[in-house]
Design a protein around this motif. Structure first.
Motif, PDB file in Angstrom:
ATOM      1  N   ILE A 688       0.830  -1.209   0.000  1.00 21.06           N
ATOM      2  CA  ILE A 688       0.000   0.000   0.000  1.00 21.06           C
ATOM      3  C   ILE A 688       0.860   1.251   0.000  1.00 21.06           C
ATOM      4  O   ILE A 688       0.623   2.179  -0.787  1.00 21.06           O
ATOM      5  CB  ILE A 688      -0.952  -0.015   1.213  1.00 21.06           C
ATOM      6  N   THR A 689       1.851   1.312   0.872  1.00 20.34           N
ATOM      7  CA  THR A 689       2.739   2.486   0.954  1.00 20.34           C
ATOM      8  C   THR A 689       4.180   2.028   0.710  1.00 20.34           C
ATOM      9  O   THR A 689       4.935   1.801   1.651  1.00 20.34           O
ATOM     10  CB  THR A 689       2.611   3.172   2.326  1.00 20.34           C
ATOM     11  N   PRO A 690       4.585   1.891  -0.542  1.00 18.22           N
ATOM     12  CA  PRO A 690       5.880   1.267  -0.857  1.00 18.22           C
ATOM     13  C   PRO A 690       7.092   2.112  -0.496  1.00 18.22           C
ATOM     14  O   PRO A 690       8.174   1.563  -0.262  1.00 18.22           O
ATOM     15  CB  PRO A 690       5.796   1.053  -2.371  1.00 18.22           C
ATOM     16  N   PHE A 691       6.948   3.444  -0.456  1.00 20.63           N
ATOM     17  CA  PHE A 691       8.115   4.304  -0.246  1.00 20.63           C
ATOM     18  C   PHE A 691       8.573   4.300   1.212  1.00 20.63           C
ATOM     19  O   PHE A 691       9.732   4.005   1.512  1.00 20.63           O
ATOM     20  CB  PHE A 691       7.804   5.738  -0.690  1.00 20.63           C
ATOM     21  N   ILE A 692       7.682   4.652   2.109  1.00 19.64           N
ATOM     22  CA  ILE A 692       8.070   4.764   3.518  1.00 19.64           C
ATOM     23  C   ILE A 692       8.462   3.407   4.081  1.00 19.64           C
ATOM     24  O   ILE A 692       9.413   3.302   4.874  1.00 19.64           O
ATOM     25  CB  ILE A 692       6.939   5.405   4.365  1.00 19.64           C
ATOM     26  N   THR A 693       7.791   2.350   3.650  1.00 22.32           N
ATOM     27  CA  THR A 693       8.141   1.020   4.147  1.00 22.32           C
ATOM     28  C   THR A 693       9.505   0.591   3.628  1.00 22.32           C
ATOM     29  O   THR A 693      10.285  -0.042   4.358  1.00 22.32           O
ATOM     30  CB  THR A 693       7.070  -0.017   3.749  1.00 22.32           C
ATOM     31  N   GLU A 694       9.825   0.939   2.394  1.00 20.01           N
ATOM     32  CA  GLU A 694      11.143   0.614   1.833  1.00 20.01           C
ATOM     33  C   GLU A 694      12.238   1.351   2.595  1.00 20.01           C
ATOM     34  O   GLU A 694      13.261   0.766   2.979  1.00 20.01           O
ATOM     35  CB  GLU A 694      11.180   0.994   0.354  1.00 20.01           C
TER      36      GLU A 694
END
Length: 771
Positions: A688-694
């Motif tokens: 769902i939120t690929p940037f912050i989790t990455e």
């Protein structure tokens, strides 16, 4: 201990760094294997300003499908295309350059359309890139490329040779603004106010008359018969008699037909060519001779005599005046009439006999119903849209259009005998400007040919998208590995067009259904609940919103706004409010980044409790992800992270994690549990939120991308959730008592820990500073 995460808040500008890493490492590169997961992604259409915010939300969720599949261990093929055919770009080009298509040299007009599309496409690709779409944006395809159009033409040639395409003159839906035939699937219906005119028709050789009620008195000149219901005793004496049509003086016969409704109007109906589809059916069934009352310019023809040249609405008003002045009107009612409207030009369509090419579809309806029943729809309720459409099909699909910017119909006609000829499939043909590749007419032997200047309905192109991305007739090995595709994600408004036509065409060409699953999303509405569109002026441009709040904020809003399949309202304030959750996640992660990674621990009962709730979260998320319903994991993760993990568990074990008053074993158990919980949350949230989790994953846990990790599976652990309510209530009770006594949260207070939380006592005492 200093935190590893130095930034005090999540800054959307960090998304650019993450995006560059993905691009540099080519993380989503696809190499086909024997087991692939292919997404037949809808190629978006750049017309005017590309995309409104609802469309961007739609594509962000399609990306969630791809990311979910990857983390479930699937080899994901996620091609991206741009749909560049059809009416909208022609309208846009005419408006932009203040020109008219038919008054401009065709080649010049096509160049202007192509330039406009290039500019609009660039912004559309930028939006998809900034949203973090993990598809193949570097090699995105275009439906107006020579390669794509060659495939469309090849499929037409195949079906032509199989006798599934015919050239015939039939009554067609005609959009006179765009100057072309349109299919039933391109028609919408609106309830418009109109006049129901009750007209007096004199029965020949008598002093009697019958009343005919109609909303289309301008078609009196095209009236060929009057029908009454065979059970209607009022008209039994007059069946077979002639009546005189008012204004025109023509004589027509009264006949019986079951379609005449005794309770509508007077029960007697005039049958004209062509007021509606019922007239079309009646003319065909009763073998009536048609009269063309409305021309291709959308105006009354010479058969209308003094009303010739008027638009139907103008002619209607004038004829009503004349009917009244000549005593032919009994009464006029104002009614709401369900009117067919062109989805493109938004004006009422007319039905006009025209020579067009048709793809035979009526004989395939039952096969389509069977294939549709075999496809798993998410949500299941939207399968009914397809079934309802199949029930409504009554004519073959008219596939030819009298426009410029589209794939040309690859046919040349013998100049001597008019015999149509199709070339060999494989290349892109433009018959309107190219010499016929066939030397002699197969019928008469003549060597002169005239090229077809019509184009295909744009759905003829779009409906072969799963074949194009699978390299149909181009790479047999690749095609065998990725077709049928796995899933078709799309909006509900094009189930009757894109989904149905793709199902029809791909079955005709391959004998297989094109996908296993269909994922159908609702409409993006404005904050008042009205469907957003550029023409209404209520569409929100997504690019400034994404730049302002960040892609992850936008994506999380998209997932958490409403249950999958339902319409959703778009509001910038709501989007901004979802940023608070990412801030909470960032603050939790920053706090935990100050603790070293502990790979093993011996959890206490308190730790087992939160791990049990985490395990339940994994189960809930799996259920949502398995159904591609991202609302379920989004809401569940937010609720768990904010209101349980952060609010209760972290506060409960904070001192233990620092080792204040606890053994090393107890400390390590807390740190182990904190990191296990956070790392699990990041994995669950990654689609769902690929940037912050990455960013958080690579900062805290691994140099490898979180998007190459396998998704978390539920474990077989004891369920402690029965304690949760008591934990929450106790903590709330202590906080409220401190507040009522005007104590700070750090102050001590005398509160007894209940017996049911005895094993939590040490952490609760530490948390609340209990006496």
């Amino acid at each position: 201990m200093d935190p590893k995460i130095t930034e005090k808040a999540w800054n959307p500008e960090l998304e650019a760094q993450v995006l560059k890493k993905w691009q540099d490492s080519d993380i989503y590169k696809f190499t086909p294997t024997d087991d692939n997961y292919t997404i037949d992604t809808p190629p978006p259409y750049p017309s005017g300003r590309p995309w409104h915010i609802g469309a961007a939300a739609h594509y962000s969720q399609i990306d969630m499908i791809a990311r979910t599949a990857r983390m479930n261990g699937k080899n994901v093929y996620f091609p991206i295309g741009i749909d560049r055919n059809g009416l909208p770009v022609e309208f846009y080009t005419e408006k932009k350059h203040n020109i008219r298509m038919r008054e401009t040299e065709r080649g010049e007009f096509l160049d202007l359309c192509r330039e406009a599309l290039d500019d609009l496409e660039e912004e559309m690709v930028l939006i998809m890139t900034n949203l973090g779409l993990s598809g193949d944006l570097k090699n995105h395809y275009r439906t107006d490329s020579e390669e794509y159009r060659a495939l469309t033409q090849s499929t037409f040639i195949t079906l032509w040779k199989e006798g599934k395409i015919v050239l015939a003159t039939r009554p067609n839906n005609y959009d006179w603004v765009s100057g072309t035939t349109i299919a039933d699937a391109e028609i919408a219906y609106q309830d418009l106010q109109t006049k129901l005119v009750h007209m007096k028709f004199k029965i020949k050789d008598t002093d009697k008359e019958i009343i005919i009620a109609s909303t289309r008195p301008e078609l009196l000149c095209a009236c060929r018969t009057i029908i009454v219901n065979p059970e209607d005793k009022r008209y039994t004496p007059f069946v077979g008699s002639k009546v005189i049509v008012p204004i025109t003086g023509a004589e027509v016969e009264i006949k019986t037909h079951h379609s005449a409704q005794q309770d509508f109007g007077s029960g007697a109906v005039m049958v004209c060519s062509y007021g509606d589809q019922n007239d079309v059916a009646l003319f065909r069934e009763m073998k009536l001779e048609e009269i063309v009352a409305i021309g291709l310019d959308g105006r009354m023809t010479e058969v209308a005599e003094k009303y010739a040249g008027l638009k139907p609405k103008q002619a209607r008003e004038k004829i009503i005046e004349d009917l009244e002045s000549n005593g032919f009107v009994e009464k006029i009612e104002e009614i709401s009439h369900r009117t067919p409207i062109s989805e493109r030009s938004k004006i009422p369509i007319e039905i006009i006999p025209m020579e067009e090419y048709y793809l035979k579809q009526k004989d395939s309806i039952e096969k389509m119903r069977k294939l549709g029943s075999e496809i798993t729809f998410y949500p299941s309720m939207h399968k009914q849209i397809l079934m309802n459409w199949l029930d409504s099909i009554s004519i073959d699909w008219p596939i030819s259009r009298r426009r410029y910017y589209g794939t040309e119909i690859p046919i040349w006609y013998c100049s001597s005998c008019s015999e149509p000829h199709v070339p060999e499939p494989g290349k892109y043909y433009q018959p309107w400007k190219e010499k016929c590749p066939i030397d002699k007419c197969s019928k008469c032997g003549a060597a002169e040919f005239t090229g077809e200047d019509r184009t295909f309905d744009t759905w003829m192109d779009s409906s072969v998208s799963p074949l194009f991305v699978s390299k149909y007739h181009k790479d047999k090995e690749f095609f065998a590995k990725v077709y049928p595709t796995s899933i078709r994600p799309q909006a509900k408004d094009i189930v009757r067009t894109w989904l149905y036509y793709t199902l029809l065409r791909c079955d005709m060409l391959t004998g297989k259904k094109p996908w296993i699953e269909a994922w159908i999303m609702g409409y993006g509405l404005d904050e008042k609940g009205t469907k957003m569109s550029k023409s209404k002026g209520n569409a929100i441009d997504p690019l400034p919103v994404i730049e302002k709040f960040g892609a992850d904020t936008f994506r999380f809003w998209s997932a958490s706004e409403t249950n999958h399949g339902y319409d959703f309202r778009c509001n910038e304030q709501k989007i901004e409010s979802t940023k608070k959750f990412l801030s909470k996640l960032w603050n939790v992660s920053r706090f935990l980044s100050s603790f070293p990674i502990v790979k093993e621990g011996k959890p206490t009962t308190v730790d087992k409790w939160i791990l049990s709730e985490l395990n339940n979260l994994v189960k809930d998320c799996k259920k949502g992800y398995d159904e591609y319903n991202f609302f379920v994991p989004a809401i569940a993760i937010r609720e768990f992270t904010w209101n349980l993990f952060a609010a209760h568990y972290i506060e409960m074990v904070k001192k233990r994690a620092y080792g204040e008053g606890f053994s090393e074993e107890e400390r390590d158990a807390a740190i182990y549990t904190l990191h296990k919980t956070l790392s699990t949350i990041l994995k669950l949230l990654a689609p769902i939120t690929p940037f912050i989790t990455e960013y958080l994953w690579q900062t805290l846990y691994s140099e490898n991308s979180i998007h190459t990790e396998r998704q978390v599976e539920a474990e077989d652990v004891e369920d402690y959730s029965k304690i949760t309510e008591e934990v929450v209530q106790f903590n709330s009770k202590v906080w409220n008592e401190k507040k009522s006594k005007e104590l700070s949260l750090k102050d001590s207070i005398a509160v007894e820990v209940p017996e049911g939380l005895a094993e939590f006592q040490k952490d609760l005492q530490s948390m609340h500073n209990l006496e």
